[in-house]
Structures are given as C-alpha cells and as structure tokens.
Design a protein around this motif. Structure first.
Motif, PDB file in Angstrom:
ATOM      1  N   LEU A 155       0.825  -1.216   0.000  1.00 33.46           N
ATOM      2  CA  LEU A 155       0.000   0.000   0.000  1.00 33.46           C
ATOM      3  C   LEU A 155       0.855   1.261   0.000  1.00 33.46           C
ATOM      4  N   THR A 156       2.132   1.115  -0.380  1.00 31.52           N
ATOM      5  CA  THR A 156       3.021   2.284  -0.412  1.00 31.52           C
ATOM      6  C   THR A 156       3.475   2.553  -1.847  1.00 31.52           C
ATOM      7  N   ARG A 157       4.377   3.501  -1.993  1.00 28.09           N
ATOM      8  CA  ARG A 157       5.027   3.773  -3.281  1.00 28.09           C
ATOM      9  C   ARG A 157       6.476   4.142  -2.973  1.00 28.09           C
ATOM     10  N   PRO A 158       7.346   4.182  -3.984  1.00 25.97           N
ATOM     11  CA  PRO A 158       8.735   4.554  -3.710  1.00 25.97           C
ATOM     12  C   PRO A 158       8.795   5.908  -2.996  1.00 25.97           C
ATOM     13  N   GLY A 159       9.591   5.976  -1.959  1.00 28.11           N
ATOM     14  CA  GLY A 159       9.676   7.195  -1.160  1.00 28.11           C
ATOM     15  C   GLY A 159       8.832   7.152   0.102  1.00 28.11           C
ATOM     16  N   SER A 160       7.866   6.214   0.161  1.00 28.25           N
ATOM     17  CA  SER A 160       7.066   6.074   1.379  1.00 28.25           C
ATOM     18  C   SER A 160       7.940   5.570   2.519  1.00 28.25           C
ATOM     19  N   VAL A 161       7.509   5.856   3.738  1.00 31.03           N
ATOM     20  CA  VAL A 161       8.222   5.340   4.906  1.00 31.03           C
ATOM     21  C   VAL A 161       7.287   4.474   5.734  1.00 31.03           C
ATOM     22  N   ILE A 162       7.858   3.395   6.266  1.00 27.13           N
ATOM     23  CA  ILE A 162       7.118   2.501   7.158  1.00 27.13           C
ATOM     24  C   ILE A 162       7.839   2.521   8.502  1.00 27.13           C
ATOM     25  N   VAL A 163       7.107   2.875   9.548  1.00 28.77           N
ATOM     26  CA  VAL A 163       7.658   2.878  10.906  1.00 28.77           C
ATOM     27  C   VAL A 163       6.976   1.751  11.675  1.00 28.77           C
ATOM     28  N   VAL A 164       7.765   0.950  12.370  1.00 30.84           N
ATOM     29  CA  VAL A 164       7.194  -0.100  13.219  1.00 30.84           C
ATOM     30  C   VAL A 164       7.629   0.165  14.658  1.00 30.84           C
TER      31      VAL A 164
END
Ligand code: SAH
Ligand code: DHB
Ligand code: MG
Length: 222
Positions: A155-164
C-alpha cells in the motif's frame, strides 16, 4: 540510569520542543479514565512521527493500532488540507473513544477509524485500491508484524516510509529462544524486512518514560 530519569529527560525534551497541547493531554486523560493501557507513544515520539510525516510531505497516512488515538492526533496534524489518514483498531470501544479524542484534537475531519482485525482491514484496503500511503505506522499486536509489514508495503510507493513501533522490547528481541509471542513476532518481522529488497531499513533503540524499546524505519525504494 533508570526509567525514572529517562522519564525526566522526556519531560525536559517535551517542555522545550514538543508542546503537548490541551487536547493531546485531554486524549490521555480520557484514555486513562476509560481504562486503556498507557502504551501510547511518548510526546517526543509523537512529535517525531509528525515531523517524519512532514519531511516526507505525506498526504496519506495509514496507522495500525489506534488505541485512544494519541499517535493518530500527532500524525493527523501533519496532514495538509485535503490529506487523509486511516487508522485500524480491533476494539470498537477504543475506536469510538479515539474518534472523540480526534475530534477534540482537530484531526477528526481527515481521519477514518476502522474497526476490526488489521489483517482483514489491510486486505480490504488493498481490494479498494486505497493506497498508496506515504507513511505507514505499524503499532498493533506484535504477533502479526511480519504480515502487517508485507501488506502495508503493498500500500506504499517509492519514497514512502514505514515505521514499526516496539521492535526492541527491553532488549528481549535478541533472545533467540524466547517464547514470548511478541518477541517471536518481532524477530519474524525483522527477518522479513532484512530479506526484502524493496526497502532500506534501520532500527533505533529508545529509552523513555515507557521503557527501553525502539522503532524500525523502512524507506520504500524506487
Ligand atoms: N498507536 C497507539 C498505540 C496502539 S496500542 C498510540 O501510540 O497512541 C495497540 C493497539 O492495537 C491496541 O489498541 C489494540 O487494541 C490494537 N490491536 C491489537 N490487535 C489488533 C489487531 N489484530 N488489529 C487491529 N488492532 C489491534
Ligand atoms: C507496549 C508498548 C507499546 O508501544 C505497544 O504498542 C504495545 C505494548 C507495552 O509497553 O507493553
Ligand atoms: Mg507501540
């Protein structure tokens, strides 16, 4: 160095830079009164998430694990007019309280709180073509973190960030023999992230008034 001092330093940082306002404090008061566990992000971490969203220029944000909406308010305030945030919460009474807190916190109009298991909700979001999101904050149950990460990545695109959140667990993450399902879930997440060529990842350990923990930051590559 102990947890009390870590909390004092957090208060010092919060006083100088973070400016937790009345509606954020009201969200915590209401959450405590409703008997919710006090496991929301700390004020400096909330501000950190907000700044990350602003650095990214995020217009669409996805969160897994709403609780009383404390982190949701911080993130929603990063959105420009017309931005959108979806936050997923298993328990209806928590989602309802979060809606009240969000309305008070000013994020209500841009945020949709969806009730249900995050796995199901994520599949639904994929079906709806709801992405791409610019920032995903994964902070629900730790057991399913590997699946959450894989779904969220779709559900992201290049440049998106995922924080866990909560990837260190007072150091328990290095206990290879642990039978704590949250530790096992976090180790599975870490293996999945390490093997995933579409992201560049690091993790930072944190101490705070909560305890020794940490978060993962994954940048989605082109
Ligand atoms: N992000 C919040 C804290 C979230 S605590 C903050 O920092 O303010 C984790 C939340 O995840 C809890 O409210 C819990 O009810 C929810 N949760 C647990 N299992 C879940 C699941 N399977 N799907 C969605 N939410 C879940
Ligand atoms: C705890 C802390 C968290 O940030 C979370 O998401 C879940 C649990 C805890 O300290 O138990
Ligand atoms: Mg957390």
């Amino acid at each position: 160095m102990d947890r009390e001092r870590w909390g004092e330093v957090d208060d010092y940082i919060t006083g100088l830079f973070v400016g937790e306002d009345a509606s954020l404090q009201a969200a915590l008061v209401a959450s405590r009164a409703a008997g919710l566990p006090p496991i929301q992000v700390t004020p400096p971490m909330g501000k950190f998430l907000q700044l990350l969203a602003r650095v990214r220029g995020a217009t669409r944000i996805l969160e897994l694990g709403t609780l009383g909406g404390y982190s949701t308010i911080w993130l929603a305030r990063a959105l420009p007019p017309g931005g959108r945030m979806i936050t997923l919460e298993l328990l209806p009474e928590r989602a309802e309280l979060a809606r009240v807190n969000l309305d008070r916190g000013g994020g209500g109009g841009l945020v949709e709180v969806r009730v249900g298991a995050a796995i199901t909700a994520l599949a639904q979001l994929v079906d709806e073509g709801a992405g791409p999101f610019d920032l995903d904050f994964i902070d629900a149950d730790k057991e399913h973190n590997a699946e959450y990460f894989q779904r969220a990545l779709e559900l992201t695109r290049p440049g998106s960030v995922i924080v866990v959140d909560n990837v260190v667990r007072y150091g328990a993450v290095v206990a290879t023999e642990s039978r704590d399902t949250a530790v096992i879930g976090t180790r599975r997440l870490n293996e999945v992230m390490a093997a995933e060529p579409r992201v560049s990842v690091t993790e930072l350990q944190t101490v705070s008034g909560k305890r020794w923990d940490g978060f993962a930051l994954a940048l989605v590559l082109g």
